[in-house]
Design a protein around this motif. Structure first.
Motif, PDB file in Angstrom:
ATOM      1  N   GLU A 185       0.838  -1.212   0.000  1.00 50.49           N
ATOM      2  CA  GLU A 185       0.000   0.000   0.000  1.00 50.49           C
ATOM      3  C   GLU A 185       0.865   1.251   0.000  1.00 50.49           C
ATOM      4  O   GLU A 185       0.519   2.252  -0.646  1.00 50.49           O
ATOM      5  N   ASN A 186       1.980   1.221   0.708  1.00 47.96           N
ATOM      6  CA  ASN A 186       2.898   2.366   0.715  1.00 47.96           C
ATOM      7  C   ASN A 186       3.497   2.603  -0.668  1.00 47.96           C
ATOM      8  O   ASN A 186       3.595   3.750  -1.128  1.00 47.96           O
ATOM      9  N   TYR A 187       3.901   1.527  -1.337  1.00 50.45           N
ATOM     10  CA  TYR A 187       4.465   1.659  -2.685  1.00 50.45           C
ATOM     11  C   TYR A 187       3.436   2.258  -3.643  1.00 50.45           C
ATOM     12  O   TYR A 187       3.753   3.139  -4.450  1.00 50.45           O
ATOM     13  N   VAL A 188       2.201   1.784  -3.563  1.00 48.72           N
ATOM     14  CA  VAL A 188       1.154   2.267  -4.464  1.00 48.72           C
ATOM     15  C   VAL A 188       0.812   3.724  -4.182  1.00 48.72           C
ATOM     16  O   VAL A 188       0.498   4.494  -5.092  1.00 48.72           O
ATOM     17  N   GLU A 189       0.902   4.107  -2.920  1.00 55.48           N
ATOM     18  CA  GLU A 189       0.565   5.484  -2.549  1.00 55.48           C
ATOM     19  C   GLU A 189       1.606   6.482  -3.032  1.00 55.48           C
ATOM     20  O   GLU A 189       1.272   7.602  -3.430  1.00 55.48           O
ATOM     21  N   PHE A 190       2.876   6.104  -3.006  1.00 54.94           N
ATOM     22  CA  PHE A 190       3.939   7.056  -3.292  1.00 54.94           C
ATOM     23  C   PHE A 190       4.664   6.832  -4.620  1.00 54.94           C
ATOM     24  O   PHE A 190       5.536   7.625  -4.992  1.00 54.94           O
ATOM     25  N   SER A 191       4.339   5.770  -5.336  1.00 54.08           N
ATOM     26  CA  SER A 191       4.931   5.549  -6.651  1.00 54.08           C
ATOM     27  C   SER A 191       3.872   4.943  -7.564  1.00 54.08           C
ATOM     28  O   SER A 191       2.704   4.877  -7.204  1.00 54.08           O
ATOM     29  N   ALA A 192       4.278   4.494  -8.732  1.00 60.17           N
ATOM     30  CA  ALA A 192       3.303   3.946  -9.685  1.00 60.17           C
ATOM     31  C   ALA A 192       3.773   2.592 -10.198  1.00 60.17           C
ATOM     32  O   ALA A 192       4.118   2.438 -11.372  1.00 60.17           O
TER      33      ALA A 192
ATOM     34  N   ILE B  79      -4.614  -5.948  -2.209  1.00 58.06           N
ATOM     35  CA  ILE B  79      -4.448  -4.500  -2.288  1.00 58.06           C
ATOM     36  C   ILE B  79      -5.497  -3.890  -3.215  1.00 58.06           C
ATOM     37  O   ILE B  79      -5.894  -4.501  -4.214  1.00 58.06           O
ATOM     38  N   LYS B  80      -5.971  -2.724  -2.852  1.00 54.66           N
ATOM     39  CA  LYS B  80      -6.937  -2.007  -3.688  1.00 54.66           C
ATOM     40  C   LYS B  80      -6.166  -1.034  -4.567  1.00 54.66           C
ATOM     41  O   LYS B  80      -5.697   0.004  -4.095  1.00 54.66           O
ATOM     42  N   ALA B  81      -6.018  -1.387  -5.842  1.00 54.00           N
ATOM     43  CA  ALA B  81      -5.228  -0.552  -6.754  1.00 54.00           C
ATOM     44  C   ALA B  81      -5.863  -0.546  -8.132  1.00 54.00           C
ATOM     45  O   ALA B  81      -6.395  -1.560  -8.590  1.00 54.00           O
ATOM     46  N   ASP B  82      -5.810   0.607  -8.773  1.00 48.57           N
ATOM     47  CA  ASP B  82      -6.270   0.749 -10.154  1.00 48.57           C
ATOM     48  C   ASP B  82      -5.026   0.713 -11.031  1.00 48.57           C
ATOM     49  O   ASP B  82      -4.323   1.713 -11.176  1.00 48.57           O
ATOM     50  N   TRP B  83      -4.728  -0.446 -11.604  1.00 51.05           N
ATOM     51  CA  TRP B  83      -3.475  -0.625 -12.333  1.00 51.05           C
ATOM     52  C   TRP B  83      -3.408   0.247 -13.580  1.00 51.05           C
ATOM     53  O   TRP B  83      -2.330   0.720 -13.957  1.00 51.05           O
ATOM     54  N   LYS B  84      -4.528   0.490 -14.220  1.00 49.66           N
ATOM     55  CA  LYS B  84      -4.535   1.362 -15.398  1.00 49.66           C
ATOM     56  C   LYS B  84      -4.203   2.801 -15.002  1.00 49.66           C
ATOM     57  O   LYS B  84      -3.450   3.490 -15.694  1.00 49.66           O
ATOM     58  N   ALA B  85      -4.760   3.235 -13.896  1.00 48.95           N
ATOM     59  CA  ALA B  85      -4.469   4.589 -13.416  1.00 48.95           C
ATOM     60  C   ALA B  85      -2.995   4.707 -13.022  1.00 48.95           C
ATOM     61  O   ALA B  85      -2.363   5.748 -13.262  1.00 48.95           O
ATOM     62  N   LEU B  86      -2.447   3.665 -12.439  1.00 48.70           N
ATOM     63  CA  LEU B  86      -1.029   3.676 -12.068  1.00 48.70           C
ATOM     64  C   LEU B  86      -0.147   3.700 -13.317  1.00 48.70           C
ATOM     65  O   LEU B  86       0.891   4.366 -13.342  1.00 48.70           O
ATOM     66  N   ALA B  87      -0.566   2.982 -14.361  1.00 54.89           N
ATOM     67  CA  ALA B  87       0.173   3.004 -15.621  1.00 54.89           C
ATOM     68  C   ALA B  87       0.167   4.413 -16.214  1.00 54.89           C
ATOM     69  O   ALA B  87       1.185   4.886 -16.742  1.00 54.89           O
ATOM     70  N   LEU B  88      -0.957   5.090 -16.110  1.00 53.44           N
ATOM     71  CA  LEU B  88      -1.053   6.466 -16.608  1.00 53.44           C
ATOM     72  C   LEU B  88      -0.132   7.397 -15.822  1.00 53.44           C
ATOM     73  O   LEU B  88       0.553   8.257 -16.393  1.00 53.44           O
ATOM     74  N   THR B  89      -0.086   7.218 -14.516  1.00 54.37           N
ATOM     75  CA  THR B  89       0.815   8.023 -13.678  1.00 54.37           C
ATOM     76  C   THR B  89       2.266   7.776 -14.055  1.00 54.37           C
ATOM     77  O   THR B  89       3.075   8.710 -14.134  1.00 54.37           O
ATOM     78  N   ALA B  90       2.612   6.509 -14.290  1.00 58.15           N
ATOM     79  CA  ALA B  90       3.977   6.168 -14.695  1.00 58.15           C
ATOM     80  C   ALA B  90       4.306   6.803 -16.044  1.00 58.15           C
ATOM     81  O   ALA B  90       5.410   7.314 -16.254  1.00 58.15           O
ATOM     82  N   ALA B  91       3.354   6.784 -16.964  1.00 55.10           N
ATOM     83  CA  ALA B  91       3.550   7.380 -18.288  1.00 55.10           C
ATOM     84  C   ALA B  91       3.829   8.877 -18.175  1.00 55.10           C
ATOM     85  O   ALA B  91       4.718   9.416 -18.850  1.00 55.10           O
TER      86      ALA B  91
END
Length: 220
Positions: free
Chosen positions: A81-88, A118-130
């Motif tokens: 959860e910490n990784y998802v909160e502060f990175s992508a 974990i509750k994560a939106d992987w597509k949204a995280l991919a967009l953040t990484a992009a």
């Protein structure tokens, strides 16, 4: 005259009876309304008590379930959860970070538990990484998709990477021009060599149109 008096008396008695019956009907309605209101209040109170009891029961059940989960699993989930909160991170990238000897060194089972819960939106995280990649480098759309999905990159799924590339806000022609100027200034490449590098599948993977635009505006 007597007949008239008897009729008058009968009429008065009838009016009197009607007058007496009317208040009784109102009283009955009032009593009914009061009873209905009281019943409604009791029902609402019972509903609230039922909801509170249900919520309390769910909380106890959740606490019981948490207690049954090994401490390492719970720690892995919190770390995830910490990784998802502060990175992508991607799902695969997060799993590797949790299990790596150079990362968190959780057991595969604990890491998988974290990934599954974990509750994560992987597509949204991919967009953040992009967005992060484009902030520091001049990617083409295909180059960005490759970076996001590569096992040497972010390791998102192809679907997640394409979602990010489709939704990120950027000017691909401007990216091609910025990349072209970097090649010209830092590597002293000719315009035609730059064009080839921009469109190459082993290079930047820009479209021909984007590469032509970049070369045409090198001197701007």
């Amino acid at each position: 005259m007597k007949k008239l008096s008897l009729s008058a008396v009968a009429l008065l008695l009838t009016v009197g009876l009607i007058g007496c019956s009317a208040p009784e009907q109102n009283t009955s309605e009032s009593t009914s309304n009061t009873s209905s209101s009281s019943s409604s209040s009791v029902s609402e109170s019972e509903a609230e008590e039922s909801t509170t009891a249900s919520s309390s029961s769910e909380d106890k059940q959740e606490t019981k379930e948490d207690a049954s989960v090994p401490a390492e699993y719970r720690s892995a989930l919190k770390k995830a959860e910490n990784y998802v909160e502060f990175s992508a991170p991607s799902k695969e990238g997060l799993y590797q970070q949790l299990t790596s000897d150079y990362g968190e060194k959780f057991s595969p089972e604990a890491a998988q538990y974290a990934i599954d819960h974990i509750k994560a939106d992987w597509k949204a995280l991919a967009l953040t990484a992009a967005e992060s990649y484009l902030e520091f480098s001049h990617f083409s759309k295909e180059g960005l998709i490759h970076q996001l999905s590569s096992e040497y990159g972010s390791q998102f799924t192809d679907e997640e990477a394409r979602y990010a590339a489709d939704h990120v806000k950027t000017d691909w022609k401007q990216n091609a021009l910025d990349a072209a100027k970097d090649y010209q200034e830092n590597m002293d490449m000719s315009p035609e060599a730059i064009r080839d590098q921009l469109v190459s599948q082993y290079g930047d993977k820009f479209t021909q149109e984007e590469a032509d635009y970049a070369v045409a505006h090198l001197e701007d």
